[in-house]
Each structure stands twice: as structure tokens, then as C-alpha cells.
Write a protein that holds these residues in place. Structure first.
Motif, short mmCIF file in Angstrom:
data_model
loop_
_atom_site.label_atom_id
_atom_site.label_comp_id
_atom_site.label_asym_id
_atom_site.label_seq_id
_atom_site.Cartn_x
_atom_site.Cartn_y
_atom_site.Cartn_z
N LYS A 79 0.83 -1.21 0.00
CA LYS A 79 0.00 0.00 0.00
C LYS A 79 0.86 1.26 0.00
O LYS A 79 0.43 2.32 -0.47
CB LYS A 79 -0.97 -0.02 1.17
N GLY A 112 -3.42 -12.52 -12.66
CA GLY A 112 -4.13 -11.23 -12.63
C GLY A 112 -5.14 -11.18 -11.50
O GLY A 112 -6.24 -10.67 -11.65
N GLY A 153 -1.35 -9.53 -8.24
CA GLY A 153 -0.86 -9.21 -9.58
C GLY A 153 -1.27 -7.81 -10.03
O GLY A 153 -0.43 -7.03 -10.48
N VAL A 197 -0.25 -11.56 -17.32
CA VAL A 197 -0.70 -12.78 -18.00
C VAL A 197 -1.61 -13.54 -17.04
O VAL A 197 -1.18 -13.95 -15.96
CB VAL A 197 0.51 -13.66 -18.40
N GLU A 198 -2.85 -13.70 -17.41
CA GLU A 198 -3.84 -14.33 -16.52
C GLU A 198 -4.48 -15.52 -17.25
O GLU A 198 -4.93 -15.39 -18.38
CB GLU A 198 -4.90 -13.28 -16.12
N ASN A 242 -12.35 -13.49 -9.07
CA ASN A 242 -13.26 -13.75 -7.94
C ASN A 242 -14.24 -12.61 -7.69
O ASN A 242 -15.12 -12.72 -6.85
CB ASN A 242 -12.45 -14.00 -6.65
N LEU A 287 -4.66 -16.89 -21.04
CA LEU A 287 -3.34 -17.36 -21.49
C LEU A 287 -2.64 -18.07 -20.34
O LEU A 287 -2.45 -17.50 -19.27
CB LEU A 287 -2.52 -16.14 -21.92
N ARG A 288 -2.30 -19.32 -20.55
CA ARG A 288 -1.64 -20.10 -19.51
C ARG A 288 -0.18 -20.33 -19.91
O ARG A 288 0.09 -20.72 -21.05
CB ARG A 288 -2.36 -21.45 -19.34
N ALA A 311 2.40 -14.31 -9.25
CA ALA A 311 1.33 -13.92 -8.31
C ALA A 311 0.11 -14.79 -8.62
O ALA A 311 -0.96 -14.31 -8.98
CB ALA A 311 1.01 -12.44 -8.49
N THR A 312 0.32 -16.10 -8.48
CA THR A 312 -0.71 -17.05 -8.91
C THR A 312 -1.42 -17.70 -7.72
O THR A 312 -1.92 -18.82 -7.82
CB THR A 312 -0.09 -18.15 -9.80
N PHE A 337 -7.51 -12.19 4.30
CA PHE A 337 -7.40 -10.76 4.58
C PHE A 337 -7.01 -10.57 6.04
O PHE A 337 -7.45 -11.33 6.91
CB PHE A 337 -8.73 -10.03 4.33
N VAL A 353 -10.90 -5.02 -0.49
CA VAL A 353 -10.56 -3.88 -1.35
C VAL A 353 -9.31 -4.22 -2.15
O VAL A 353 -8.29 -4.58 -1.58
CB VAL A 353 -10.29 -2.60 -0.52
N THR A 354 -9.41 -4.12 -3.46
CA THR A 354 -8.25 -4.24 -4.32
C THR A 354 -7.75 -2.83 -4.56
O THR A 354 -8.47 -1.98 -5.10
CB THR A 354 -8.63 -4.91 -5.66
N PHE A 355 -6.49 -2.59 -4.12
CA PHE A 355 -5.99 -1.22 -4.11
C PHE A 355 -5.32 -0.83 -5.42
O PHE A 355 -4.17 -0.42 -5.44
CB PHE A 355 -5.06 -1.01 -2.92
N1 LIG Z 1 -5.89 -5.71 -1.11
C1 LIG Z 1 -6.00 -6.87 -0.51
O1 LIG Z 1 -6.78 -7.07 0.42
C2 LIG Z 1 -5.12 -7.99 -0.96
C3 LIG Z 1 -4.03 -7.75 -1.78
C4 LIG Z 1 -3.27 -8.83 -2.20
C5 LIG Z 1 -3.60 -10.10 -1.79
N2 LIG Z 1 -4.67 -10.30 -0.98
C6 LIG Z 1 -5.06 -11.65 -0.59
O2 LIG Z 1 -4.10 -12.58 -1.02
C7 LIG Z 1 -4.74 -13.60 -1.78
C8 LIG Z 1 -3.79 -14.13 -2.81
O3 LIG Z 1 -3.67 -13.21 -3.89
P1 LIG Z 1 -3.14 -13.67 -5.30
O4 LIG Z 1 -3.32 -12.54 -6.24
O5 LIG Z 1 -1.80 -14.29 -5.15
O6 LIG Z 1 -4.11 -14.87 -5.64
P2 LIG Z 1 -5.52 -14.91 -6.39
O7 LIG Z 1 -6.04 -16.26 -6.18
O8 LIG Z 1 -6.35 -13.74 -6.02
O9 LIG Z 1 -5.14 -14.72 -7.94
C9 LIG Z 1 -4.27 -15.59 -8.59
C10 LIG Z 1 -4.55 -15.52 -10.07
O10 LIG Z 1 -3.53 -16.23 -10.75
C11 LIG Z 1 -4.13 -16.93 -11.83
N3 LIG Z 1 -3.27 -18.06 -12.19
C12 LIG Z 1 -3.06 -19.20 -11.49
N4 LIG Z 1 -2.17 -19.99 -12.14
C13 LIG Z 1 -1.83 -19.32 -13.27
C14 LIG Z 1 -0.95 -19.61 -14.35
N5 LIG Z 1 -0.24 -20.73 -14.38
N6 LIG Z 1 -0.84 -18.70 -15.34
C15 LIG Z 1 -1.55 -17.54 -15.31
N7 LIG Z 1 -2.40 -17.22 -14.30
C16 LIG Z 1 -2.53 -18.10 -13.30
C17 LIG Z 1 -5.50 -17.34 -11.29
O11 LIG Z 1 -6.40 -17.59 -12.34
C18 LIG Z 1 -5.89 -16.13 -10.45
O12 LIG Z 1 -6.61 -15.19 -11.20
C19 LIG Z 1 -5.97 -12.94 -2.35
O13 LIG Z 1 -6.97 -13.86 -2.61
C20 LIG Z 1 -6.37 -11.98 -1.27
O14 LIG Z 1 -7.26 -12.61 -0.38
C21 LIG Z 1 -5.43 -9.27 -0.56
#
Ligand SMILES: NC(=O)c1ccc[n+]([C@@H]2O[C@H](COP(=O)([O-])OP(=O)(O)OC[C@H]3O[C@@H](n4cnc5c(N)ncnc54)[C@H](O)[C@@H]3O)[C@@H](O)[C@H]2O)c1
Ligand SMILES: Cc1cc2nc3c(=O)[nH]c(=O)nc-3n(C[C@H](O)[C@H](O)[C@H](O)COP(=O)(O)OP(=O)(O)OC[C@H]3O[C@@H](n4cnc5c(N)ncnc54)[C@H](O)[C@@H]3O)c2cc1C
Length: 453
Positions: A51, A178, A182, A199-200, A208, A232-233, A261-262, A309, A340-342
């Protein structure tokens, strides 16, 4: 010879640290076990440092909005003060002495090392064994999960832990995933000059959340020059001559840095859960309304699967403490978990998305208002992207979910979190007065948009 105590807390994320202090404050003897840093992921590698990045990136973006609206501004982004602030103000160079002293000052015995359950009500840390008369509280959190992509292991890829320690903004970066991590980090680095491509694997960002949220973030990202490749994987990763190459579905992306960030995996392996009838390979630890996971075991935080969270970890800590102390109170309820996604625009959300409500066969009615069409949005002009979406259970006449995307979206969310939590009647929301010209006044417009309004 086992040492007798009342409670052993394993893992000191935000909730565990808080619970240990409260239990000691209530007069119990408490041992708190931590293998890394007291306070967990949030203050050192997650919420707080990211943040700070977001705040700095927002200042850059606002500076660039001055021309055309407020005169001239010469904005030259520099990561140096961002890195310094994270190092000096947020993390004390990733040193938890202050937090550890605060905890022991409350009467908690802090034991450094990896805790393991070795029998019911028994925890062992590096040869020391503790018998916990009342029980064990688990708050071991999560670690970054790396997907099984050929070539990835052994490359110097970043997770959130390396990204927050960056001393400069890289020239280019591929962000794999994404989700929340991410998108927040993609925009922050991009605003400091990093050429970023996200890349998501799924069809949209923030999968979600409401589809409108992912589409909005994509639109803003593309306008700001951030590449967004959804659906795209990654097939293969290579690292040579200081560069990453990501092969995905026939495409080839090259960048200086790769941020993975998966998602996260729960820290349950090797915790000795089998001694209390729990499964270390499960995605989460099942808990009841009082956060009890087994006889003499409570679990809180990310490992419970109720929302990753800090505010959920803290909320659960308070309930678990109450239960350990044998006090009465309401069980945990998750119908109004705010999040909240910042990014800019901030994506605030509470309760269920429309899709989640429909999956539960609720009779659903929705309303979406574009913030740009509100009086405040029009006045705000540059940076006014956003919307408010409401999800109503028509049968009960209450909101079961809401999204507030836009400037201060996370702050506007407060009003709707109250509405979802208290199950306020939509008729009451329709009759109240919303200040003019605020962003939150668009809630009134969205309420009117619910059919029958
Ligand atoms: N502002 C906030 O409150 C905040 C900020 C950051 C994280 N967080 C918490 O941390 C958790 C984890 O966050 P995150 O972003 O790591 O996980 P996430 O589960 O939110 O997102 C991971 C993403 O990666 C994608 N993915 C997975 N494997 C992949 C691959 N091989 N290639 C491409 N895309 C792929 C998924 O489809 C998904 O969209 C969140 O769910 C959240 O609860 C909260
Ligand atoms: C980049 C990023 C940004 C985020 N931003 C936000 C945000 O803005 N707002 C928000 O609400 N949430 C945010 N989160 C999520 C937030 O960080 C977590 O939900 C929060 O830290 C709560 O986690 P926790 O209480 O489960 O424990 P954690 O914070 O994960 O801590 C668990 C602790 O347990 C320790 N541990 C594990 N196993 C053992 C063992 N066997 N023995 C001893 N110690 C052990 C670990 O070392 C760790 O210190 C973010 C996450 C990431 C990755």
C-alpha cells in the motif's frame, strides 16, 4: 520434560499476534511460536509495503493529471523514496524487534522456531516441548504458490516477498496472475516506468470479483499502457542473460523480471496436524463458528479459507480468544466480508457477487451505476472511472452483495458493508439522504435502479 502452559500459539500473523497478547492480558500463560517475523506477511511483505507502493504510484498519477486541469507539473517518478519508506518506516529493514518486544511486554513468551504438534495439546519447537492445558491456536498463514510451469524452478523469479524489497523499478516485468496481488503490483510498478504485461489464465482479471470489476481494471490498465493478456496459460519459462522468456499459448513474452502472483498455499505441511485428526494436505483447516478445528485446537487467518485478509484474521482472533477464555458471544459470520483491491480505481466489494448469489439460487436483482455519470464523477473528471453494483435478495428485500469501484472505492464500501452486515432493508436505503455531490451519492442512484425503485 514438557513445559506446562495454558496456550501455545503457532504462527504469529496479525491474528495470532493479537490473540497471544490478549490471552496473556487475560492472565493466561502463553507461548507464541514464530519461525520468521512477528506479525506475519502483512506488515513485512504484503498489505503495508504494497500500500506504500500504491500510495506513491497514486501521487505520480495525480501529478500527471495536473496538465489540463490545474496548470503544469513536471513529474519524474523515482523508486528510491518508495524503497526507503518500505525499508525504514514499514519493515525496519525486515527486523521485527519492535513487534517482538511489544509482544513480550504483554507477558507472552516468544519462542523463535518452527512449531509442530507432536501429540494432542502438545507442541515441540527445536527440542523444547510445551503442554498446552487449554489448547493450541494455529495461525500459520500462507506462502506464495508457484505453479508447475516447466523451467520456472531455479529461475530468480519474484513473488510478493522480493517485489516489496525492490530497490529500483525494473525496466520491464511480466506479472503471472491477474488476481489481487498481480494487479496491485502491476499498476504500482508501471507508474514508476516499468513496462508491465499481466498474464492471466482465466478469461478476466480479478476473477473472484464481479465481471465488471475485471473489465474496468483492464480498460484502465490498457489506457495506462499495461499489457493485459487473459485466457493465457504459461507453458514454459526460461531465464538467460538477465532476461525472462515466458512461452504461453504460442506467444513469447520477454522481460527483465517475472513476478509470480498465482495464489497462495496454506502453511500446513509438517505442522503435525495428523496428531489432532486434521489433514495437512487440505486447502484449509475446517473450523466451526468459534474457530475450533479439533479438541483443544483453534485455527484463524488465511488457513481457515474464510477470506485471505488481515481483517478476517483479526476478526477471528477476537472470537477464538473469547472462546478460549470460555466467554459467550456470537459465532463468526462471513456474510459481509469486505475486501478492497488497491488499484486505481479501487475495487471495494462486500458479500456475494451476483454469480455467487445466483449459484445459491437466491432470487437476485441487480443495479449498476457508472460513476462517471454521477455529479461527483463528472466534476472529478480525470480518473473518474468506476461503478457501483448492488446485488439484492428480492425475497428478503436486502442487499447480499455490493461493489464500489472508483476513486476511494474502498472508503465508499463502508456504507454498503454496514448495509449487508446489518441486513438493512432496501426500502430504508431508498429513503435515506446521500450528501451531494459525493461519490457515495451514487449508492442512492443504484438503489433507485433496483426494479421497483
Ligand atoms: N488488497 C487486498 O486485500 C489484498 C491484496 C493482495 C492479496 N490479498 C489476498 O491474497 C490472496 C492471494 O492473492 P493472489 O493474487 O496471489 O491470488 P488470487 O487467487 O487472487 O489470484 C491468482 C490468479 O492467478 C491466476 N493463475 C493461477 N495460475 C496461473 C498460471 N499458471 N498462469 C496464469 N495465471 C494463473 C489465477 O487464475 C488467479 O486469477 C488474495 O486472494 C487476497 O485474499 C489481498
Ligand atoms: C502482496 C499481498 C498484499 C496483501 N494486501 C492485503 C491488504 O491490503 N489487506 C488485507 O486485508 N490483506 C492483504 N493481504 C493478505 C494478508 O497479508 C493476509 O491475509 C494476512 O497476513 C493474514 O494472514 P494470517 O493471519 O493467516 O498469517 P500470516 O500473515 O500469513 O502469518 C503467518 C505466520 O506464521 C508463521 N508460521 C508458519 N508456520 C509456522 C510454524 N510451523 N511455526 C512457527 N511459525 C510459523 C509464518 O512465518 C508467518 O509469520 C495481502 C497479501 C499479499 C500476499
Amino acid at each position: 520434560m514438557a513445559e506446562e502452559v495454558d496456550v501455545v500459539v503457532i504462527g504469529l500473523g496479525p491474528g495470532g499476534e493479537d490473540a497471544a497478547g490478549r490471552l496473556a492480558g487475560a492472565g493466561l500463560s502463553v507461548v507464541a511460536v514464530e519461525s520468521r517475523l512477528v506479525g506475519g506477511e502483512c506488515p513485512y511483505y504484503a498489505c503495508v509495503p504494497t500500500k506504500m507502493m500504491v500510495r506513491a504510484a497514486g501521487l505520480v498519477a495525480d501529478g500527471e493529471r495536473v496538465p489540463g486541469m490545474a496548470g503544469e507539473a513536471d513529474v519524474r517518478p523515482d523508486w528510491t523514496p518508495v524503497a526507503a519508506r518500505i525499508r525504514d518506516e514499514a519493515t525496519d529493514s525486515w527486523d521485527d524487534t519492535v513487534a517482538a518486544d511489544r509482544l513480550t511486554g504483554k507477558g507472552v513468551e516468544l519462542v523463535r522456531g518452527r512449531g509442530r504438534i507432536t501429540a494432542p495439546r502438545e507442541v515441540t519447537v527445536d527440542g523444547r516441548t510445551f503442554r498446552a492445558r487449554r489448547g493450541i491456536l494455529l495461525n500459520t498463514g500462507t506462502s506464495p504458490a508457484s505453479p508447475p510451469i516447466e523451467g520456472l524452478d531455479g529461475t530468480p523469479y519474484w513473488t510478493n516477498r522480493e517485489a516489496v524489497q525492490a530497490t529500483e523499478a525494473p525496466a520491464s516485468m511480466i506479472v503471472l496472475g491477474g488476481g489481487v496481488v498481480g494487479v496491485e503490483l502491476a499498476q504500482a510498478f508501471s507508474r514508476f516506468g516499468t513496462r508491465v504485461t499481466v498474464v492471466e489464465a482465466s478469461e478476466r482479471l480479478l476473477v473472484n470479483e464481479e465481471p465488471e470489476s475485471g473489465e474496468l481494471v483492464r480498460r484502465v490498465f490498457e489506457r495506462e499502457g499495461i499489457g493485459v493478456r487473459t485466457g493465457l496459460r504459461a507453458d514454459r519459462v526460461a531465464h538467460a542473460n538477465g532476461e525472462f522468456t515466458l512461452h504461453a499459448g504460442g506467444a513469447e513474452l520477454v522481460a527483465d523480471r517475472l513476478l509470480v502472483a498465482t495464489g497462495r498455499r496454506p502453511n500446513l505441511k509438517g505442522l503435525g496436524l495428523e496428531h489432532v485428526g486434521l489433514d495437512e494436505d487440505a486447502r484449509s483447516v475446517p473450523v466451526d463458528g468459534n474457530l475450533r478445528a479439533a479438541d483443544g485446537v483453534w485455527a484463524i487467518g488465511d488457513i481457515t479459507g474464510k477470506g485471505q485478509f488481515t481483517h478476517v484474521s483479526m476478526y477471528q482472533a477476537a472470537i477464538a480468544v473469547r472462546d478460549v477464555l470460555g466467554e459467550e458471544g456470537s459465532p463468526a459470520a462471513y456474510r459481509a466480508v469486505p475486501r478492497v483491491t488497491f488499484t486505481e480505481p479501487e475495487i471495494g466489494a462486500v458479500g456475494m457477487t451476483e454469480a455467487q448469489a445466483r449459484e445459491q439460487n437466491l432470487p437476485v436483482r441487480t443495479s449498476v451505476v457508472d460513476l462517471r455519470e454521477s455529479a461527483r464523477g463528472w466534476i472529478h473528471k480525470s480518473g473518474n472511472d468506476g461503478f457501483i453494483k448492488l446485488v439484492e435478495n428480492v425475497e428478503w428485500g436486502v442487499l447480499v452483495g455490493a461493489t464500489t469501484a472508483g476513486p476511494s472505492g474502498g472508503e465508499i464500501l463502508g456504507a454498503l458493508a454496514v448495509a449487508v452486515h446489518t441486513e438493512a432493508k432496501v426500502t430504508a436505503l431508498r429513503e435515506m439522504i446521500y450528501a451531494y455531490p459525493t461519490f457515495h451519492r451514487a449508492i442512492g442512484t443504484a438503489v433507485d435502479g433496483l426494479a421497483g425503485g
